[in-house]
Design a protein around this motif. Structure first.
Motif, PDB file in Angstrom:
ATOM      1  N   ARG A   1      -7.784   4.654  -3.922  1.00 38.66           N
ATOM      2  CA  ARG A   1      -6.678   5.604  -3.837  1.00 38.66           C
ATOM      3  C   ARG A   1      -5.631   5.424  -4.925  1.00 38.66           C
ATOM      4  O   ARG A   1      -5.076   6.409  -5.432  1.00 38.66           O
ATOM      5  CB  ARG A   1      -5.978   5.347  -2.506  1.00 38.66           C
ATOM      6  CG  ARG A   1      -5.886   6.516  -1.613  1.00 38.66           C
ATOM      7  CD  ARG A   1      -5.306   6.063  -0.283  1.00 38.66           C
ATOM      8  NE  ARG A   1      -6.278   6.181   0.791  1.00 38.66           N
ATOM      9  CZ  ARG A   1      -6.624   7.327   1.333  1.00 38.66           C
ATOM     10  NH1 ARG A   1      -6.075   8.443   0.933  1.00 38.66           N
ATOM     11  NH2 ARG A   1      -7.512   7.356   2.304  1.00 38.66           N
TER      12      ARG A   1
ATOM     13  N   ASP B   1      -1.401   1.899   4.671  1.00 41.92           N
ATOM     14  CA  ASP B   1      -2.136   1.490   5.884  1.00 41.92           C
ATOM     15  C   ASP B   1      -2.918   0.184   5.722  1.00 41.92           C
ATOM     16  O   ASP B   1      -3.634  -0.213   6.642  1.00 41.92           O
ATOM     17  CB  ASP B   1      -3.094   2.609   6.338  1.00 41.92           C
ATOM     18  CG  ASP B   1      -4.211   2.875   5.344  1.00 41.92           C
ATOM     19  OD1 ASP B   1      -4.229   2.236   4.267  1.00 41.92           O
ATOM     20  OD2 ASP B   1      -5.069   3.722   5.644  1.00 41.92           O
ATOM     21  N   HIS B   2      -2.802  -0.494   4.592  1.00 36.90           N
ATOM     22  CA  HIS B   2      -3.675  -1.661   4.395  1.00 36.90           C
ATOM     23  C   HIS B   2      -3.393  -2.768   5.417  1.00 36.90           C
ATOM     24  O   HIS B   2      -4.320  -3.374   5.951  1.00 36.90           O
ATOM     25  CB  HIS B   2      -3.584  -2.205   2.966  1.00 36.90           C
ATOM     26  CG  HIS B   2      -4.611  -3.267   2.692  1.00 36.90           C
ATOM     27  ND1 HIS B   2      -5.960  -3.035   2.830  1.00 36.90           N
ATOM     28  CD2 HIS B   2      -4.494  -4.576   2.337  1.00 36.90           C
ATOM     29  CE1 HIS B   2      -6.633  -4.153   2.555  1.00 36.90           C
ATOM     30  NE2 HIS B   2      -5.763  -5.101   2.254  1.00 36.90           N
TER      31      HIS B   2
ATOM     32  N   ASP C   1      -1.664   4.643   0.703  1.00 33.26           N
ATOM     33  CA  ASP C   1      -1.271   5.460   1.843  1.00 33.26           C
ATOM     34  C   ASP C   1      -0.674   4.625   2.980  1.00 33.26           C
ATOM     35  O   ASP C   1      -0.699   5.048   4.136  1.00 33.26           O
ATOM     36  CB  ASP C   1      -2.466   6.277   2.347  1.00 33.26           C
ATOM     37  CG  ASP C   1      -3.639   5.387   2.706  1.00 33.26           C
ATOM     38  OD1 ASP C   1      -3.560   4.164   2.420  1.00 33.26           O
ATOM     39  OD2 ASP C   1      -4.627   5.887   3.266  1.00 33.26           O
TER      40      ASP C   1
ATOM     41  N   ASP D   1       0.831  -1.211   0.000  1.00 28.25           N
ATOM     42  CA  ASP D   1       0.000   0.000   0.000  1.00 28.25           C
ATOM     43  C   ASP D   1       0.868   1.265   0.000  1.00 28.25           C
ATOM     44  O   ASP D   1       0.451   2.308  -0.519  1.00 28.25           O
ATOM     45  CB  ASP D   1      -0.935  -0.027   1.229  1.00 28.25           C
ATOM     46  CG  ASP D   1      -2.117   0.921   1.075  1.00 28.25           C
ATOM     47  OD1 ASP D   1      -2.547   1.182  -0.067  1.00 28.25           O
ATOM     48  OD2 ASP D   1      -2.618   1.407   2.113  1.00 28.25           O
TER      49      ASP D   1
HETATM   50 MG    MG Z   1      -4.542   2.404   2.241  1.00 26.53          MG
END
Ligand code: MG
Ligand code: ADP
Length: 206
Positions: free
Chosen positions: A174, A35-36, A33, A28
């Protein structure tokens, strides 16, 4: 199949997510971003805590608990998407849980993900791992394979689908903000989805 095996699946998924949280977050970091892994680990830890507190009495209740916990504990796109997946599974599992029922419930879950996220094949999302996995699962069961063998084949299809996302341009979520620059990276949600099918193969194969 019973609630015990399904609970084993969810616990195995939580274990695999915990083990691979760093890997998922790295994926990710490249196109999102970063955070996955954190998102999924937070969600699946909350699921395990909820199951430790009150074991689910039947398959539908289990899937519902997983879905509601993910929706309430995971920020980001993946919380509502995985949450919807399990909530739709819950509705579909209400009628029983043969191998075919399980496959149908997974299909209902993926249909929910599509309704919610509008992803199509080739958009570089979790759908690109889940869709080929479920097609393979259906085909194997129709050809007379047992659930364990069918899930092993489905896992291979999910992994191939995950790997195929590397060459895709992201069109949802995203990563789509990057356009062509998203090419060359595996989609994190496709990776966590391949783990979901892999965890099923482990739980049902044992
Ligand atoms: Mg993410
Ligand atoms: P966020 O993108 O909000 O940071 P995550 O990083 O936890 O949330 O999850 C990203 C993953 O969610 C992507 O890798 C992709 O597989 C999946 N995803 C995002 N948007 C969609 C969508 N519209 N349909 C299906 N899957 C999606």
């Amino acid at each position: 199949m019973d609630v015990t095996t399904l609970t084993d699946w969810i616990r195995e998924y939580a274990r695999v997510i915990g083990e691979n949280a760093g890997y998922l977050t790295d994926l990710d970091a490249a196109i999102g971003d970063a955070d996955h892994g954190t998102n999924m680990e937070r969600g699946m830890s909350a699921v395990v805590a909820a199951l430790d507190e009150t074991p689910a009495p039947d398959p539908a209740a289990l899937a519902k608990k997983v879905g509601m916990t993910l929706v309430s504990s995971v920020g980001g796109a993946s919380g509502p998407l995985y949450g919807t997946f399990f909530l739709r599974m819950a509705t579909a599992l209400a009628d029983g849980a043969s191998a075919t029922d399980f496959a149908k419930a997974l299909r209902a879950g993926v249909d929910g993900v599509v309704q919610r996220g509008r992803a199509e094949a080739g958009d570089k999302t979790m759908f690109d791992a889940l869709a080929p996995a479920l097609d393979t699962l259906d085909a194997e069961l129709a050809a007379g394979s047992g659930l364990a063998a069918a899930l092993v084949a489905a896992e291979a299809a999910a992994v191939a689908g995950r790997d195929a996302t590397e060459a895709m341009v992201a069109r949802k979520g995203r990563a789509s903000y990057l356009g062509q620059r998203s090419v060359g990276h595996i989609d994190p949600g496709a990776a966590s989805s391949a783990m979901l099918i892999g965890a099923a193969a482990t739980a049902f194969g044992a």
